[in-house]
Design a protein around this motif. Structure first.
Motif, PDB file in Angstrom:
ATOM      1  N   ARG A   1       8.039  -5.439  -9.155  1.00  0.00           N
ATOM      2  CA  ARG A   1       9.260  -6.052  -8.615  1.00  0.00           C
ATOM      3  C   ARG A   1       9.263  -7.555  -8.847  1.00  0.00           C
ATOM      4  O   ARG A   1       8.236  -8.205  -8.698  1.00  0.00           O
ATOM      5  N   THR A   2      10.426  -8.088  -9.182  1.00  0.00           N
ATOM      6  CA  THR A   2      10.540  -9.527  -9.380  1.00  0.00           C
ATOM      7  C   THR A   2      11.200 -10.206  -8.191  1.00  0.00           C
ATOM      8  O   THR A   2      11.017 -11.391  -7.975  1.00  0.00           O
ATOM      9  N   GLY A   3      11.988  -9.473  -7.412  1.00  0.00           N
ATOM     10  CA  GLY A   3      12.579 -10.033  -6.201  1.00  0.00           C
ATOM     11  C   GLY A   3      11.739  -9.640  -5.003  1.00  0.00           C
ATOM     12  O   GLY A   3      11.167  -8.562  -4.968  1.00  0.00           O
ATOM     13  N   GLY A   4      11.622 -10.521  -4.023  1.00  0.00           N
ATOM     14  CA  GLY A   4      10.791 -10.202  -2.862  1.00  0.00           C
ATOM     15  C   GLY A   4       9.336 -10.092  -3.274  1.00  0.00           C
ATOM     16  O   GLY A   4       8.907 -10.651  -4.273  1.00  0.00           O
ATOM     17  N   ARG A   5       8.571  -9.366  -2.526  1.00  0.00           N
ATOM     18  CA  ARG A   5       7.151  -9.165  -2.842  1.00  0.00           C
ATOM     19  C   ARG A   5       6.972  -7.890  -3.639  1.00  0.00           C
ATOM     20  O   ARG A   5       7.719  -6.944  -3.465  1.00  0.00           O
ATOM     21  N   PRO A   6       5.942  -7.824  -4.459  1.00  0.00           N
ATOM     22  CA  PRO A   6       5.582  -6.539  -5.077  1.00  0.00           C
ATOM     23  C   PRO A   6       4.705  -5.741  -4.116  1.00  0.00           C
ATOM     24  O   PRO A   6       4.037  -6.313  -3.254  1.00  0.00           O
ATOM     25  N   ALA A   7       4.711  -4.446  -4.248  1.00  0.00           N
ATOM     26  CA  ALA A   7       3.840  -3.591  -3.449  1.00  0.00           C
ATOM     27  C   ALA A   7       2.476  -3.513  -4.128  1.00  0.00           C
ATOM     28  O   ALA A   7       2.360  -3.774  -5.323  1.00  0.00           O
ATOM     29  N   ARG A   8       1.436  -3.167  -3.362  1.00  0.00           N
ATOM     30  CA  ARG A   8       0.095  -2.983  -3.909  1.00  0.00           C
ATOM     31  C   ARG A   8      -0.340  -1.554  -3.639  1.00  0.00           C
ATOM     32  O   ARG A   8      -0.148  -1.041  -2.540  1.00  0.00           O
ATOM     33  N   TYR A   9      -0.953  -0.930  -4.637  1.00  0.00           N
ATOM     34  CA  TYR A   9      -1.377   0.459  -4.538  1.00  0.00           C
ATOM     35  C   TYR A   9      -2.824   0.613  -4.940  1.00  0.00           C
ATOM     36  O   TYR A   9      -3.320  -0.147  -5.773  1.00  0.00           O
ATOM     37  N   ALA A  10      -3.462   1.614  -4.359  1.00  0.00           N
ATOM     38  CA  ALA A  10      -4.846   1.937  -4.714  1.00  0.00           C
ATOM     39  C   ALA A  10      -5.010   3.445  -4.605  1.00  0.00           C
ATOM     40  O   ALA A  10      -4.192   4.131  -3.992  1.00  0.00           O
ATOM     41  N   THR A  11      -6.069   3.932  -5.226  1.00  0.00           N
ATOM     42  CA  THR A  11      -6.415   5.341  -5.041  1.00  0.00           C
ATOM     43  C   THR A  11      -7.822   5.417  -4.480  1.00  0.00           C
ATOM     44  O   THR A  11      -8.651   4.524  -4.692  1.00  0.00           O
ATOM     45  N   LEU A  12      -8.068   6.486  -3.760  1.00  0.00           N
ATOM     46  CA  LEU A  12      -9.361   6.718  -3.133  1.00  0.00           C
ATOM     47  C   LEU A  12      -9.847   8.098  -3.541  1.00  0.00           C
ATOM     48  O   LEU A  12      -9.105   9.075  -3.446  1.00  0.00           O
ATOM     49  N   VAL A  13     -11.056   8.172  -4.024  1.00  0.00           N
ATOM     50  CA  VAL A  13     -11.678   9.446  -4.356  1.00  0.00           C
ATOM     51  C   VAL A  13     -12.301   9.981  -3.077  1.00  0.00           C
ATOM     52  O   VAL A  13     -13.054   9.282  -2.413  1.00  0.00           O
ATOM     53  N   GLY A  14     -11.973  11.183  -2.699  1.00  0.00           N
ATOM     54  CA  GLY A  14     -12.520  11.770  -1.485  1.00  0.00           C
ATOM     55  C   GLY A  14     -11.452  11.944  -0.427  1.00  0.00           C
ATOM     56  O   GLY A  14     -10.288  11.587  -0.613  1.00  0.00           O
ATOM     57  N   ASP A  15     -11.853  12.495   0.696  1.00  0.00           N
ATOM     58  CA  ASP A  15     -10.926  12.784   1.783  1.00  0.00           C
ATOM     59  C   ASP A  15     -10.744  11.581   2.701  1.00  0.00           C
ATOM     60  O   ASP A  15     -11.677  10.800   2.909  1.00  0.00           O
ATOM     61  N   PHE A  16      -9.541  11.450   3.245  1.00  0.00           N
ATOM     62  CA  PHE A  16      -9.249  10.447   4.258  1.00  0.00           C
ATOM     63  C   PHE A  16      -8.032  10.905   5.036  1.00  0.00           C
ATOM     64  O   PHE A  16      -7.320  11.817   4.629  1.00  0.00           O
ATOM     65  N   GLU A  17      -7.807  10.310   6.178  1.00  0.00           N
ATOM     66  CA  GLU A  17      -6.705  10.694   7.058  1.00  0.00           C
ATOM     67  C   GLU A  17      -5.407  10.005   6.653  1.00  0.00           C
ATOM     68  O   GLU A  17      -5.409   8.841   6.247  1.00  0.00           O
ATOM     69  N   ARG A  18      -4.305  10.713   6.839  1.00  0.00           N
ATOM     70  CA  ARG A  18      -2.972  10.156   6.604  1.00  0.00           C
ATOM     71  C   ARG A  18      -2.615   9.252   7.776  1.00  0.00           C
ATOM     72  O   ARG A  18      -2.783   9.619   8.943  1.00  0.00           O
ATOM     73  N   MET A  19      -2.131   8.056   7.470  1.00  0.00           N
ATOM     74  CA  MET A  19      -1.643   7.146   8.506  1.00  0.00           C
ATOM     75  C   MET A  19      -0.810   6.045   7.889  1.00  0.00           C
ATOM     76  O   MET A  19      -0.962   5.726   6.714  1.00  0.00           O
ATOM     77  N   ILE A  20       0.072   5.503   8.708  1.00  0.00           N
ATOM     78  CA  ILE A  20       0.870   4.339   8.322  1.00  0.00           C
ATOM     79  C   ILE A  20       0.810   3.382   9.498  1.00  0.00           C
ATOM     80  O   ILE A  20       1.119   3.764  10.633  1.00  0.00           O
TER      81      ILE A  20
END
Length: 184
Positions: free
Chosen positions: A93-112
């Protein structure tokens, strides 16, 4: 003799969200009010184009307000073209902020976690509940615990949206790989 101190926070507690429509409606409201950051852990695998289109509008509005958005997914979503397209769009994205993403190998809990004050967490309490039922937690102690659990994905090794799960490190259960051109 030491005096007892009680801290009462108005509105502190949790709200049960029984089905995906209710979860999404509350999530829309809470994200619309985000002021500083949204931290999301999404271990469920690739999402549909329809869900990601809803996310683009919702998340772009937050990013346009200057809210930081960081999301971690399971490593297997790297092989999903729709998710990779979403990640590229939101990270570039050029307007506002860009988002940041990552991936994780293995299990983890869903949360926001929103502004480190509200956390959506998966339901593990209600017997027979919908698989996508959740709790909206507003208790600051519980939210701090969720925030601590989320902290594992904090790394800065960039990965392109063209990377695949097979090109990332072997499953150790702890490897986090950011996607700077992926999803949200």
């Amino acid at each position: 003799m030491r005096a007892q101190v009680q801290l009462r926070v108005p509105g502190a507690g949790s709200e049960y969200l029984a089905d995906p429509a209710t979860v999404n409606a509350r999530l829309q409201d809470v994200v619309a009010g985000a002021r500083t950051e949204i931290l999301a852990a999404q271990p469920g695998g690739p999402r549909s184009r329809d869900l990601l289109e809803v996310a683009v509008a919702r998340d772009s509005a937050a990013l346009d307000r200057g809210v930081e958005l960081r999301t971690v997914y399971r490593d297997t979503v790297r092989d999903h073209p729709v998710t990779a397209e979403y990640a590229r769009t939101m990270s570039a994205r050029t307007g506002g902020r860009p988002a940041r993403y990552a991936t994780l190998v293995g299990d983890f809990e869903r949360m926001i976690i929103v502004d480190r004050q509200q956390a959506f967490v998966s339901d593990h309490i209600v017997a027979g509940a919908d698989a996508h039922a959740a709790w909206l937690v507003t208790d600051l102690t519980a939210t701090a615990q969720a925030d601590t659990a989320w902290g594992a994905p904090d790394t800065d090794t960039p990965v392109t949206g063209d990377d695949t799960a097979s090109s990332t490190p072997a499953d150790t259960g702890t490897t986090v790989t950011p996607l700077d051109t992926a999803w949200g």
